[in-house]
Scaffold this active site. Structure first.
Site, PDB file in Angstrom:
ATOM      1  CG  HIS A  10      -0.711   0.273   2.300  1.00 10.20           C
ATOM      2  ND1 HIS A  10      -0.535   1.377   3.193  1.00 10.20           N
ATOM      3  CD2 HIS A  10      -0.412  -0.638   3.539  1.00 10.20           C
ATOM      4  CE1 HIS A  10       0.029   1.354   4.196  1.00 10.20           C
ATOM      5  NE2 HIS A  10       0.010  -0.017   4.731  1.00 10.20           N
ATOM      6  CG  ASP A  47       1.993   1.170   8.100  1.00 12.16           C
ATOM      7  OD1 ASP A  47       1.971   0.755   6.834  1.00 12.16           O
ATOM      8  OD2 ASP A  47       1.571   1.233   8.947  1.00 12.16           O
ATOM      9  CD  GLU A  97      -3.165  -1.356   5.146  1.00  9.81           C
ATOM     10  OE1 GLU A  97      -3.326  -2.373   5.716  1.00  9.81           O
ATOM     11  OE2 GLU A  97      -2.764  -0.123   5.737  1.00  9.81           O
ATOM     12  CD  GLU A  98      -2.131   2.772   7.367  1.00 11.93           C
ATOM     13  OE1 GLU A  98      -2.751   2.455   8.443  1.00 11.93           O
ATOM     14  OE2 GLU A  98      -0.875   2.350   7.350  1.00 11.93           O
TER      15      GLU A  98
HETATM   16 ZN   LIG Z   1       0.529  -0.578   6.515  1.00 10.72          ZN
END
Ligand SMILES: [Zn+2]
Length: 342
Positions: free
Chosen positions: A64, A177, A207-208
């Protein structure tokens, strides 16, 4: 680590990943057989099986691109910007942060993010113990209200600003991330000379906030095997008992057994462990009590796929001091490559 530095320092709020996407696209166009962007903004990079056979299995690797961030919610009468968060922030990590507002004209406005209220010198001990809600934070851009209203409007993305640094074998910066996984995806495409699979490396969006990009691109690609690459908790730091460590920095790529969104497919877990042992690629196991990755979406896409996650152990996750080990990054690429050529 120049590539990871660039990725880390780019802004990419959920739904506004275009700058990350454009950068990745420029890096992979030469090395993938096909590159396209779908309607939600997922960047789909295909590498066809070397011996072009119609029954090659489809593999989707999801990395992502988005980061936890904010959108402008409103501009106050006194010229301060109020924000709405996308993704899980711990507000204790949001004091005194520099942020960047991406305006609709394409320019950037830098500001300071702080919680509303009195400075240290004027607060009581009781007041200092209170942890503010995100709705109490504001951005000070230094601009007069009129200019601010001209340039900024609700919906403009607001992301944290932080330099990427190398610290020995570790690197640290914002949104590793999941730019660390974007790095893995790019390196994988560059290094993979041949594969027996019909490979789709997908740089996913949103994604988050609920694995949204992987849900739609997973439906489109309909993979037989879905592999998410993401970061995971390494709580190998003071104040956390050993038995609660999920992973450890420098011990290799983490083969996920489960998290709260997916149980990795047993065949894939076995295959990855066997390969890692065979090829002497450093690895560890991951059982994560809370959280999830794009594998949660891929596993449930259409009639389901065999899914797993390879994780990069990360300290201080969801802060601007996310920290990872270079060796773990390399091990993640090595293990994926070993799987795809096997
Ligand atoms: Zn992640």
């Amino acid at each position: 680590m120049d590539l990871l530095k660039k990725l880390s320092e780019l802004p990419g709020a959920p739904g506004r990943e275009e700058r990350v996407r454009d950068f990745i696209k420029s890096r992979v166009e030469e090395v993938a057989d096909e590159v396209r962007t779908d309607v939600m903004g997922n960047l789909i990079c295909r590498k066809r099986p070397t011996d072009d056979s119609a029954d090659a299995k489809r593999v989707m690797v999801a990395c992502h691109m988005d980061e936890i961030a904010f959108y402008v919610r409103r501009i106050d009468e006194d010229g301060f910007v109020r924000v709405h968060n996308l993704g899980g922030f711990d507000t204790r990590n949001l004091f005194a942060r520099r942020v960047r507002i991406e305006t609709r004209s394409g320019d950037e406005i830098i500001g300071n993010l702080n919680p509303s209220g009195k400075p240290y010198h004027m607060t009581t001990e009781e007041e200092r113990k209170k942890i503010p809600e995100i709705s109490e934070f504001f951005v000070d851009t230094g601009l007069e209200e009129e200019e601010l209203r001209e340039r900024v409007r609700p919906g403009d993305p607001v992301t944290l600003v932080q330099d990427f640094v190398e610290m020995g074998e570790l690197v640290s910066g914002k949104c590793l991330d999941n730019r660390a996984a974007c790095w893995v995806g790019i390196r994988l495409l560059e290094q993979l000379e041949r594969t027996n699979y019909d490979l789709h490396v997908v740089f996913t969006v949103q994604e988050e906030i609920g694995l949204r990009g992987a849900t739609t691109s997973g439906f489109d690609i309909d993979p037989d095997i879905g592999i998410a690459v993401d970061t995971t908790l390494a709580v190998d730091i003071p104040g956390v008992p050993n038995e609660q460590q999920v992973t450890e920095l420098g011990d290799g790529t983490a083969i996920k057994i489960l998290d709260s969104y997916s149980v990795s497919h047993k065949e894939l877990v076995d295959a990855f462990i066997e390969l890692a042992e065979d090829k002497e690629i450093s690895h560890q196991y991951e059982v994560l009590p809370m959280g999830g990755t794009d594998a949660g979406a891929l596993q449930r896409s259409r009639s389901g796929s065999k899914a797993i996650t390879l994780s990069i152990p990360t300290r201080n996750i969801h802060t601007v001091t996310e920290t990872i080990h270079k060796g773990d990054l390399k091990a993640t690429v090595d293990l994926l490559r070993a799987f795809l050529v096997a």
